[in-house]
Design a protein around this motif. Structure first.
Motif, PDB file in Angstrom:
ATOM      1  N   ALA A  20       0.879  -1.176   0.000  1.00  0.00           N
ATOM      2  CA  ALA A  20       0.000   0.000   0.000  1.00  0.00           C
ATOM      3  C   ALA A  20       0.915   1.224   0.000  1.00  0.00           C
ATOM      4  O   ALA A  20       2.069   1.145   0.425  1.00  0.00           O
ATOM      5  N   ILE A  21       0.407   2.344  -0.497  1.00  0.00           N
ATOM      6  CA  ILE A  21       1.215   3.562  -0.378  1.00  0.00           C
ATOM      7  C   ILE A  21       0.745   4.298   0.876  1.00  0.00           C
ATOM      8  O   ILE A  21      -0.456   4.434   1.117  1.00  0.00           O
ATOM      9  N   ASP A  22       1.701   4.714   1.682  1.00  0.00           N
ATOM     10  CA  ASP A  22       1.372   5.221   3.022  1.00  0.00           C
ATOM     11  C   ASP A  22       0.932   6.685   2.996  1.00  0.00           C
ATOM     12  O   ASP A  22       1.404   7.470   2.180  1.00  0.00           O
ATOM     13  N   TYR A  23       0.072   7.029   3.937  1.00  0.00           N
ATOM     14  CA  TYR A  23      -0.251   8.447   4.144  1.00  0.00           C
ATOM     15  C   TYR A  23       0.911   9.074   4.893  1.00  0.00           C
ATOM     16  O   TYR A  23       1.252   8.607   5.996  1.00  0.00           O
ATOM     17  N   PRO A  24       1.487  10.131   4.357  1.00  0.00           N
ATOM     18  CA  PRO A  24       2.633  10.711   5.060  1.00  0.00           C
ATOM     19  C   PRO A  24       2.239  11.836   6.005  1.00  0.00           C
ATOM     20  O   PRO A  24       3.041  12.716   6.272  1.00  0.00           O
ATOM     21  N   GLY A  31       3.440  -0.637  11.680  1.00  0.00           N
ATOM     22  CA  GLY A  31       2.566  -1.255  10.683  1.00  0.00           C
ATOM     23  C   GLY A  31       3.133  -1.046   9.284  1.00  0.00           C
ATOM     24  O   GLY A  31       3.164  -1.963   8.461  1.00  0.00           O
ATOM     25  N   HIS A  32       3.598   0.167   9.017  1.00  0.00           N
ATOM     26  CA  HIS A  32       4.212   0.449   7.712  1.00  0.00           C
ATOM     27  C   HIS A  32       5.458  -0.418   7.522  1.00  0.00           C
ATOM     28  O   HIS A  32       5.681  -0.997   6.454  1.00  0.00           O
ATOM     29  N   ALA A  33       6.275  -0.471   8.571  1.00  0.00           N
ATOM     30  CA  ALA A  33       7.538  -1.226   8.481  1.00  0.00           C
ATOM     31  C   ALA A  33       7.243  -2.714   8.262  1.00  0.00           C
ATOM     32  O   ALA A  33       7.913  -3.393   7.476  1.00  0.00           O
ATOM     33  N   TYR A  34       6.235  -3.204   8.952  1.00  0.00           N
ATOM     34  CA  TYR A  34       5.884  -4.625   8.840  1.00  0.00           C
ATOM     35  C   TYR A  34       5.464  -4.952   7.407  1.00  0.00           C
ATOM     36  O   TYR A  34       5.938  -5.910   6.795  1.00  0.00           O
ATOM     37  N   GLU A  35       4.570  -4.134   6.885  1.00  0.00           N
ATOM     38  CA  GLU A  35       4.051  -4.405   5.532  1.00  0.00           C
ATOM     39  C   GLU A  35       5.180  -4.404   4.502  1.00  0.00           C
ATOM     40  O   GLU A  35       5.252  -5.266   3.625  1.00  0.00           O
ATOM     41  N   LYS A  36       6.083  -3.444   4.638  1.00  0.00           N
ATOM     42  CA  LYS A  36       7.189  -3.372   3.667  1.00  0.00           C
ATOM     43  C   LYS A  36       8.106  -4.587   3.807  1.00  0.00           C
ATOM     44  O   LYS A  36       8.625  -5.108   2.822  1.00  0.00           O
ATOM     45  N   LEU A  59       4.149   6.695  -1.545  1.00  0.00           N
ATOM     46  CA  LEU A  59       3.340   7.550  -0.664  1.00  0.00           C
ATOM     47  C   LEU A  59       2.067   8.035  -1.337  1.00  0.00           C
ATOM     48  O   LEU A  59       2.062   8.360  -2.530  1.00  0.00           O
ATOM     49  N   ASP A  60       1.030   8.111  -0.524  1.00  0.00           N
ATOM     50  CA  ASP A  60      -0.297   8.569  -0.931  1.00  0.00           C
ATOM     51  C   ASP A  60      -0.401  10.010  -0.417  1.00  0.00           C
ATOM     52  O   ASP A  60      -0.727  10.242   0.743  1.00  0.00           O
ATOM     53  N   GLU A  61      -0.094  10.961  -1.273  1.00  0.00           N
ATOM     54  CA  GLU A  61       0.201  12.310  -0.765  1.00  0.00           C
ATOM     55  C   GLU A  61      -0.939  13.310  -0.864  1.00  0.00           C
ATOM     56  O   GLU A  61      -0.808  14.435  -0.415  1.00  0.00           O
ATOM     57  N   ILE A 264      -1.333  -5.656   1.441  1.00  0.00           N
ATOM     58  CA  ILE A 264      -2.062  -4.576   2.143  1.00  0.00           C
ATOM     59  C   ILE A 264      -2.495  -5.045   3.538  1.00  0.00           C
ATOM     60  O   ILE A 264      -2.483  -6.241   3.824  1.00  0.00           O
ATOM     61  N   GLY A 265      -2.936  -4.097   4.353  1.00  0.00           N
ATOM     62  CA  GLY A 265      -3.496  -4.429   5.668  1.00  0.00           C
ATOM     63  C   GLY A 265      -5.002  -4.613   5.564  1.00  0.00           C
ATOM     64  O   GLY A 265      -5.632  -4.199   4.590  1.00  0.00           O
ATOM     65  N   LYS A 266      -5.561  -5.201   6.607  1.00  0.00           N
ATOM     66  CA  LYS A 266      -6.961  -5.621   6.500  1.00  0.00           C
ATOM     67  C   LYS A 266      -7.968  -4.472   6.520  1.00  0.00           C
ATOM     68  O   LYS A 266      -9.133  -4.681   6.221  1.00  0.00           O
ATOM     69  N   ASP A 267      -7.517  -3.257   6.877  1.00  0.00           N
ATOM     70  CA  ASP A 267      -8.472  -2.143   6.892  1.00  0.00           C
ATOM     71  C   ASP A 267      -8.772  -1.620   5.489  1.00  0.00           C
ATOM     72  O   ASP A 267      -9.712  -0.851   5.309  1.00  0.00           O
ATOM     73  N   ILE A 268      -7.955  -2.016   4.498  1.00  0.00           N
ATOM     74  CA  ILE A 268      -8.174  -1.413   3.184  1.00  0.00           C
ATOM     75  C   ILE A 268      -8.482  -2.489   2.133  1.00  0.00           C
ATOM     76  O   ILE A 268      -8.218  -2.315   0.949  1.00  0.00           O
ATOM     77  N   PHE A 296      -2.835  -6.947  11.687  1.00  0.00           N
ATOM     78  CA  PHE A 296      -2.368  -5.713  12.315  1.00  0.00           C
ATOM     79  C   PHE A 296      -1.310  -6.007  13.367  1.00  0.00           C
ATOM     80  O   PHE A 296      -1.370  -7.036  14.042  1.00  0.00           O
ATOM     81  N   ILE A 297      -0.403  -5.070  13.511  1.00  0.00           N
ATOM     82  CA  ILE A 297       0.527  -5.105  14.637  1.00  0.00           C
ATOM     83  C   ILE A 297      -0.207  -4.437  15.792  1.00  0.00           C
ATOM     84  O   ILE A 297      -0.644  -3.291  15.678  1.00  0.00           O
ATOM     85  N   LEU A 298      -0.333  -5.184  16.866  1.00  0.00           N
ATOM     86  CA  LEU A 298      -1.085  -4.665  18.011  1.00  0.00           C
ATOM     87  C   LEU A 298      -0.127  -4.294  19.136  1.00  0.00           C
ATOM     88  O   LEU A 298       1.001  -4.800  19.185  1.00  0.00           O
TER      89      LEU A 298
HETATM   90  N1  MSP Z   1      -2.911   5.476   1.840  1.00  0.00           N
HETATM   91  C1  MSP Z   1      -3.700   4.340   2.149  1.00  0.00           C
HETATM   92  C2  MSP Z   1      -3.354   3.176   1.250  1.00  0.00           C
HETATM   93  C3  MSP Z   1      -3.512   3.436  -0.220  1.00  0.00           C
HETATM   94  S1  MSP Z   1      -3.022   2.034  -1.154  1.00  0.00           S
HETATM   95  C4  MSP Z   1      -3.497   2.393  -2.684  1.00  0.00           C
HETATM   96  C5  MSP Z   1      -3.438   3.924   3.596  1.00  0.00           C
HETATM   97  N2  MSP Z   1      -2.332   4.407   4.168  1.00  0.00           N
HETATM   98  S2  MSP Z   1      -1.882   4.100   5.657  1.00  0.00           S
HETATM   99  O1  MSP Z   1      -0.653   4.833   5.872  1.00  0.00           O
HETATM  100  O2  MSP Z   1      -2.951   4.378   6.561  1.00  0.00           O
HETATM  101  O3  MSP Z   1      -1.620   2.566   5.748  1.00  0.00           O
HETATM  102  C6  MSP Z   1      -0.664   1.970   4.903  1.00  0.00           C
HETATM  103  C7  MSP Z   1      -0.628   0.471   5.143  1.00  0.00           C
HETATM  104  O4  MSP Z   1      -0.200   0.229   6.478  1.00  0.00           O
HETATM  105  C8  MSP Z   1      -1.993  -0.184   4.977  1.00  0.00           C
HETATM  106  O5  MSP Z   1      -1.888  -1.414   4.289  1.00  0.00           O
HETATM  107  C9  MSP Z   1      -2.422  -0.428   6.401  1.00  0.00           C
HETATM  108  O6  MSP Z   1      -3.270  -1.549   6.558  1.00  0.00           O
HETATM  109  C10 MSP Z   1      -1.072  -0.700   7.052  1.00  0.00           C
HETATM  110  N3  MSP Z   1      -1.156  -0.504   8.483  1.00  0.00           N
HETATM  111  C11 MSP Z   1      -1.471   0.636   9.152  1.00  0.00           C
HETATM  112  N4  MSP Z   1      -1.482   0.364  10.489  1.00  0.00           N
HETATM  113  C12 MSP Z   1      -1.191  -0.941  10.696  1.00  0.00           C
HETATM  114  C13 MSP Z   1      -0.891  -1.724  11.809  1.00  0.00           C
HETATM  115  N5  MSP Z   1      -1.007  -1.290  13.048  1.00  0.00           N
HETATM  116  N6  MSP Z   1      -0.431  -2.960  11.580  1.00  0.00           N
HETATM  117  C14 MSP Z   1      -0.152  -3.445  10.333  1.00  0.00           C
HETATM  118  N7  MSP Z   1      -0.411  -2.702   9.280  1.00  0.00           N
HETATM  119  C15 MSP Z   1      -1.222  -1.589   9.400  1.00  0.00           C
HETATM  120  O7  MSP Z   1      -4.233   3.170   4.125  1.00  0.00           O
END
Ligand code: MSP
Length: 683
Positions: A20-24, A31-36, A59-61, A264-268, A296-298
């Motif tokens: 997924a591209i992260d919101y900066p 969570g970001h680090a885990y996914e990458k 990044l999702d900017e 991706i994470g389960k929220d999206i 998710f990382i809890l």
């Molecule tokens: N910008 C959107 C994604 C767009 S993809 C076309 C977004 N960004 S985010 O920064 O909120 O999340 C990026 C990724 O990190 C998502 O896959 C999300 O599920 C993951 N995580 C965010 N928090 C997390 C945890 N605590 N644990 C694991 N991953 C989670 O959503």
């Protein structure tokens, strides 16, 4: 629709994987680090298998919340995201993410494609103009229906949503419901894991409304083609990154599209398994082969780590303090693929000492040292081979599990093999054996095993794998494994790969803690009685007087994972308020005992002060639940010990510190101390 996207990648073919591209709008979190890390593992594995691999992150900017964050920071959105991009790129570097590209949605290459995609859907007659009214959560950048809201609040963030009423362009999502249902049903591999697939299928049984794909109340986004009053909805914009990044600077679309895996994470998941496929289908693009949904990382309490909860752990800090590869290993081994998991630094340290230090580090050190001392560092093929130590079957098992997206089990299989090799060495004991041919055979087989281990470790811990390869004198990360018994070895001894954490790391210091002492070589040391003790940092939450004993308090102690009742003989020495909210060290595996009718589970470590009072020892700022350690002694604690066992590990005061022999007890926050005279016994 083409079925091209659903064929497994052919050997020698390609593998396109995205995160997924992260919101900066804030700093990166675990969570970001885990996914990458997960995506990088799969990318490295496929690259190693000879597939032309492309890993994309970015990044999702755009969107309202970035615009707001920039306003708060007193800067423009572009300047704000430019700064943030540096931090997110640094995270990729630090974690050794082997991404081939880093897309930012504010880049012109992305704008071009997103606008084109929008126009294409319009040309297909799948976009219309209308009015929208709905409940919007700005954190998700998403509308919710009444039935999705929980107590009128966003189901993800628990925050009040905003009632939005505006004109908007709509995508005819509803029209594609039967088509996407059929696609998901007929492609069981499309959504991993199965639970998520079922979840989406049952959500698709309900009505699917058309999707609002533009906003007109702010302007930080991509203008809608032909109507600059509107910007393209941030999710439509963001999803198109998976293709926009392939179009420039080089056109890689033909080579890599469709994607093999979107991680991706389960929220999206709805956006990726329903909205994105329908957009692609409408525009005539083939579909991605798989959407891999991680958990998710809890935090310790089992809550999602999230900015709005304030429980976010800084991955850069963890990587710097404990080593990026240790964090990668921990993510991939300890968090079951597709499931949520709790993050615990203590567990990370335990795995560091046990699985990395004792199992892997010790194996390589022993083998290299023995080959050096007994065979001048060189061993050539020849002699009988031990089928049990052939790494090929392990590689096959590993590959099968990776193909099923069960990377944590692939690592378990690898570690079973590492342990088997250690056990083999213990059994053959080449350090005792005088028959040189027997020793050559044993050590050659162990080197063969290490060759396989280095190869399978490479996608998880690339530098460590290269270091193992270097020490046994083979090229780093070989692709598929050469046949057994054909490689010649020339070992090169280096320092230990996983030095013991000798002293607590200085706060904020980079890399692993400075002081290290070599690991044992030769036969495993007899387990030291100190390793039997389960000494934990506890927090006293409640202090009551014991109903039947004047000298005892009844304490409720929080040990991180549980609360315990502990009876402590401190009543003559300390007031309740001196104990409440105090951190102490608890002998957590002392056999439970009834003290004057009340069961006590554990013992608070304390010592006599000069003034005759008894004082609990002080673990400083250590985290609740953290294990108290002594350098050079590791191992699982016994399930239960007696006071007699405890007496075999005399703990005393020395220079304000608690020591075992000459070694101080420590936690990640520093040495464990107490104001008591030298020589005082700690009990
Ligand atoms: N910008 C959107 C994604 C767009 S993809 C076309 C977004 N960004 S985010 O920064 O909120 O999340 C990026 C990724 O990190 C998502 O896959 C999300 O599920 C993951 N995580 C965010 N928090 C997390 C945890 N605590 N644990 C694991 N991953 C989670 O959503």
């Amino acid at each position: 629709m083409s079925s091209k996207g659903n064929d497994p990648p052919a050997p020698g073919g390609k593998f396109y994987i995205t995160t997924a591209i992260d919101y900066p709008n804030s700093v990166p979190h675990l969570g970001h680090a885990y996914e990458k890390t997960v995506a990088d593992f799969y990318a490295r594995w496929h690259r190693q298998q000879g597939l032309d691999t492309h890993l994309l992150t970015g990044l999702d900017e755009h969107g309202e919340k970035i615009q707001e964050a920039a306003e708060k920071a007193g800067t423009t959105p572009q300047a704000f995201v430019d700064d943030q991009a540096k931090v997110f790129r640094a995270l990729c570097q630090e974690l050794e993410i082997s991404n081939d590209d880093f897309i930012r949605t504010s880049e012109p290459r992305h704008h071009r494609f997103a606008a084109e995609l929008f126009a294409r859907l319009q040309a297909r007659g799948d976009v219309y103009f209308g009015n929208y009214e709905g409940d919007y959560c700005i954190s998700c950048e998403s509308f919710y229906t009444d039935s999705q809201l929980q107590d009128g609040k966003c189901p993800i963030h628990g925050r009040p949503t905003e009632r939005v009423k505006e004109e908007s362009y709509f995508f005819r999502l509803g029209k594609y419901r039967p088509w996407i249902q059929e696609h998901i049903r007929s492609h069981p591999e499309f959504i991993y894991p199965e639970e998520r697939r079922n979840e989406i299928l049952s959500r698709l049984d309900e009505e699917v409304r058309d999707l609002s794909i533009s906003r007109c109340t702010f302007n930080w986004g991509i203008p809608v083609p032909g109507d600059s009053r509107h910007v393209i909805y941030v999710w439509f914009d963001a999803l198109s990154n998976y293709i926009s990044a392939l179009l420039s600077p080089r056109n890689l679309y033909e080579r890599f599209w469709p994607a093999d895996v979107h991680v991706i994470g389960k929220d999206i998941i709805w956006f990726h398994t329903v909205i994105w496929p329908c957009i692609l289908h409408s525009a005539g693009h083939p579909l991605p082969r798989q959407v891999y949904v991680h958990g998710f990382i809890l935090d310790r309490e089992g809550r999602k780590m999230a900015k709005h909860l304030g429980n976010v752990v800084d991955p850069l800090e963890v990587a710097r303090r404990h080593g990026p590869e240790v964090l990668r290993y921990y993510f991939l081994r300890a968090f079951a693929s597709g499931l949520d998991g709790k993050f615990s630094l203590e567990e990370l340290i335990e795995r560091y000492h046990g699985e990395l230090g004792n199992d892997l580090g010790n194996l390589i050190l022993r083998v290299v040292k023995l080959v050096e001392s007994k065979f001048a560092g060189c061993l050539a093929p020849g002699g009988a081979v031990e089928a049990d130590l052939d790494p090929l079957p392990v590689e096959e098992e590993y590959a099968r599990l990776v193909e099923r997206r069960e990377h944590h089990r692939a690592l378990e299989a690898l570690w079973a093999f590492i342990r088997k090799t250690n056990a083999y060495l213990n059994e053959r004991a080449p350090w005792k054996e005088s028959d040189s041919r027997a020793n050559a055979r044993t050590l050659y087989n162990a080197l063969e095993a290490l060759r396989g281990i280095a190869s399978l470790l490479a996608p998880v811990m690339p530098r460590t794998a290269a270091a193992v390869a270097e020490q046994i004198g083979i090229p780093p990360a070989p692709g598929s494994l050469a046949a057994f018994g054909q490689t010649a070895y020339r070992v090169v001894r280096k320092g230990p790969l996983f030095p013991r954490l000798e002293a607590p790391p200085a706060a904020g210091a980079g890399g692993l803690p400075p002081a290290a002492h070599p690991q044992p070589s030769g036969p495993p040391a007899e387990s030291d009685p100190f390793s039997w003790l389960d000494l934990r940092v506890g927090l006293i939450e409640e202090v009551k007087e014991h109903p039947n004993a004047d000298s005892l308090y009844v304490l409720t102690v929080n040990l991180g994972s549980e609360r315990r009742t502990v009876c402590a003989g401190l009543r003559k020495h300390l007031q309740p308020q001196e104990l409440e909210r105090r951190k102490v060290v608890v002998l957590a595996n002392l056999k439970p005992a009834k003290l004057r009718g009340l069961e006590s589970r554990g013992m608070i470590l304390a010592t006599d002060r000069r003034d005759g009072k008894v004082a609990p020892v002080d673990p400083g700022q250590a985290a609740v639940g953290e294990r108290v350690q002594v350098s050079g002694i590791a191992g699982p604690a016994k399930p239960a010990i007696t006071l007699k066992d405890f007496e075999k590990t005399p703990l005393r005061m020395k220079g304000g510190r608690v020591v075992y022999g000459e070694k101080p007890l420590w936690t990640s926050a520093g040495e464990v101390g107490c104001e008591a005279a030298d020589g005082a016994t700690v009990r």
